[in-house]
Write a protein that holds these residues in place. Structure first.
Motif, PDB file in Angstrom:
ATOM      1  N   GLY A  88      43.655  -2.680  13.901  1.00 15.34           N
ATOM      2  CA  GLY A  88      43.153  -3.906  14.495  1.00 15.34           C
ATOM      3  C   GLY A  88      44.056  -4.438  15.590  1.00 15.34           C
ATOM      4  O   GLY A  88      43.626  -5.203  16.439  1.00 15.34           O
ATOM      5  N   THR A  89      45.325  -4.032  15.576  1.00 16.74           N
ATOM      6  CA  THR A  89      46.254  -4.474  16.613  1.00 16.74           C
ATOM      7  C   THR A  89      46.870  -3.308  17.377  1.00 16.74           C
ATOM      8  O   THR A  89      47.458  -3.505  18.428  1.00 16.74           O
ATOM      9  CB  THR A  89      47.399  -5.309  16.008  1.00 16.74           C
ATOM     10  N   GLY A  90      46.769  -2.105  16.834  1.00 17.96           N
ATOM     11  CA  GLY A  90      47.346  -0.932  17.488  1.00 17.96           C
ATOM     12  C   GLY A  90      47.094   0.317  16.672  1.00 17.96           C
ATOM     13  O   GLY A  90      46.622   0.259  15.536  1.00 17.96           O
ATOM     14  N   LEU A  91      47.409   1.455  17.270  1.00 16.32           N
ATOM     15  CA  LEU A  91      47.252   2.732  16.574  1.00 16.32           C
ATOM     16  C   LEU A  91      48.457   2.980  15.674  1.00 16.32           C
ATOM     17  O   LEU A  91      49.604   2.794  16.089  1.00 16.32           O
ATOM     18  CB  LEU A  91      47.119   3.877  17.579  1.00 16.32           C
ATOM     19  N   VAL A  92      48.196   3.400  14.462  1.00 16.07           N
ATOM     20  CA  VAL A  92      49.236   3.748  13.498  1.00 16.07           C
ATOM     21  C   VAL A  92      49.166   5.254  13.286  1.00 16.07           C
ATOM     22  O   VAL A  92      48.089   5.806  13.057  1.00 16.07           O
ATOM     23  CB  VAL A  92      49.008   3.022  12.147  1.00 16.07           C
ATOM     24  N   MET A  93      50.321   5.920  13.372  1.00 13.97           N
ATOM     25  CA  MET A  93      50.362   7.355  13.124  1.00 13.97           C
ATOM     26  C   MET A  93      51.328   7.615  11.977  1.00 13.97           C
ATOM     27  O   MET A  93      52.491   7.196  12.025  1.00 13.97           O
ATOM     28  CB  MET A  93      50.805   8.127  14.363  1.00 13.97           C
ATOM     29  N   ALA A  94      50.850   8.287  10.952  1.00 18.19           N
ATOM     30  CA  ALA A  94      51.696   8.674   9.821  1.00 18.19           C
ATOM     31  C   ALA A  94      51.877  10.186   9.871  1.00 18.19           C
ATOM     32  O   ALA A  94      50.974  10.925  10.272  1.00 18.19           O
ATOM     33  CB  ALA A  94      51.046   8.266   8.503  1.00 18.19           C
ATOM     34  N   TYR A  95      53.043  10.653   9.453  1.00 18.63           N
ATOM     35  CA  TYR A  95      53.407  12.063   9.535  1.00 18.63           C
ATOM     36  C   TYR A  95      53.940  12.496   8.183  1.00 18.63           C
ATOM     37  O   TYR A  95      54.767  11.792   7.583  1.00 18.63           O
ATOM     38  CB  TYR A  95      54.486  12.224  10.612  1.00 18.63           C
ATOM     39  N   LYS A  96      53.475  13.636   7.692  1.00 13.35           N
ATOM     40  CA  LYS A  96      53.955  14.170   6.403  1.00 13.35           C
ATOM     41  C   LYS A  96      54.317  15.632   6.591  1.00 13.35           C
ATOM     42  O   LYS A  96      53.514  16.409   7.129  1.00 13.35           O
ATOM     43  CB  LYS A  96      52.861  14.022   5.341  1.00 13.35           C
ATOM     44  N   ARG A  97      55.515  16.003   6.153  1.00 10.28           N
ATOM     45  CA  ARG A  97      55.965  17.397   6.209  1.00 10.28           C
ATOM     46  C   ARG A  97      56.337  17.856   4.816  1.00 10.28           C
ATOM     47  O   ARG A  97      57.130  17.201   4.126  1.00 10.28           O
ATOM     48  CB  ARG A  97      57.170  17.534   7.132  1.00 10.28           C
ATOM     49  N   LEU A  98      55.766  18.974   4.386  1.00  9.83           N
ATOM     50  CA  LEU A  98      56.112  19.549   3.094  1.00  9.83           C
ATOM     51  C   LEU A  98      57.297  20.496   3.273  1.00  9.83           C
ATOM     52  O   LEU A  98      57.342  21.256   4.239  1.00  9.83           O
ATOM     53  CB  LEU A  98      54.919  20.298   2.504  1.00  9.83           C
ATOM     54  N   GLU A  99      58.216  20.469   2.353  1.00  6.54           N
ATOM     55  CA  GLU A  99      59.416  21.314   2.457  1.00  6.54           C
ATOM     56  C   GLU A  99      59.199  22.745   1.974  1.00  6.54           C
ATOM     57  O   GLU A  99      59.723  23.674   2.548  1.00  6.54           O
ATOM     58  CB  GLU A  99      60.569  20.685   1.672  1.00  6.54           C
ATOM     59  N   SER A 100      58.407  22.920   0.906  1.00  5.47           N
ATOM     60  CA  SER A 100      58.305  24.286   0.349  1.00  5.47           C
ATOM     61  C   SER A 100      56.883  24.654  -0.054  1.00  5.47           C
ATOM     62  O   SER A 100      56.704  25.484  -0.931  1.00  5.47           O
ATOM     63  CB  SER A 100      59.227  24.413  -0.857  1.00  5.47           C
ATOM     64  N   ALA A 101      55.902  24.059   0.571  1.00  7.75           N
ATOM     65  CA  ALA A 101      54.510  24.368   0.236  1.00  7.75           C
ATOM     66  C   ALA A 101      53.652  24.148   1.476  1.00  7.75           C
ATOM     67  O   ALA A 101      54.157  23.801   2.538  1.00  7.75           O
ATOM     68  CB  ALA A 101      54.031  23.476  -0.914  1.00  7.75           C
ATOM     69  N   THR A 102      52.361  24.379   1.323  1.00  7.97           N
ATOM     70  CA  THR A 102      51.418  24.112   2.414  1.00  7.97           C
ATOM     71  C   THR A 102      50.231  23.331   1.873  1.00  7.97           C
ATOM     72  O   THR A 102      49.956  23.359   0.670  1.00  7.97           O
ATOM     73  CB  THR A 102      50.897  25.417   3.050  1.00  7.97           C
ATOM     74  N   PHE A 103      49.546  22.636   2.775  1.00  8.40           N
ATOM     75  CA  PHE A 103      48.324  21.947   2.411  1.00  8.40           C
ATOM     76  C   PHE A 103      47.197  22.968   2.351  1.00  8.40           C
ATOM     77  O   PHE A 103      47.133  23.888   3.163  1.00  8.40           O
ATOM     78  CB  PHE A 103      47.986  20.874   3.446  1.00  8.40           C
TER      79      PHE A 103
END
Length: 77
Positions: A61-76
């Motif tokens: 509502g006021t701006g774009l939010v970007m979240a980032y997730k990195r897995l250390e020893s697996a994959t999505f």
């Protein structure tokens, strides 16, 4: 903290993206490739080529939010 409303729409991109893209680059992808408006409150989910990282893009509502997730020893999956 910022939280989306209780009724939020989530769209997941089926193709991996270039993870060098930031807020504006992802918003442009949403508009041009997914043909959606990135400023509606929908959460857009993008994955890296190796499937070990995710980026979420969300308009609060006021701006774009970007979240980032990195897995250390697996994959999505």
């Amino acid at each position: 903290m910022m939280f989306p409303s209780n009724r939020v729409r989530v769209l997941v991109s089926t193709q991996p993206i270039d993870f060098r893209k930031g807020h504006d680059g992802l918003a442009a992808l949403v508009s041009s490739v997914l043909r959606k408006d990135p400023f509606t409150g929908t959460v857009f989910v993008f994955r890296s080529r190796r499937a070990d990282r995710l980026k979420l893009l969300y308009w609060d509502g006021t701006g774009l939010v970007m979240a980032y997730k990195r897995l250390e020893s697996a994959t999505f999956t």
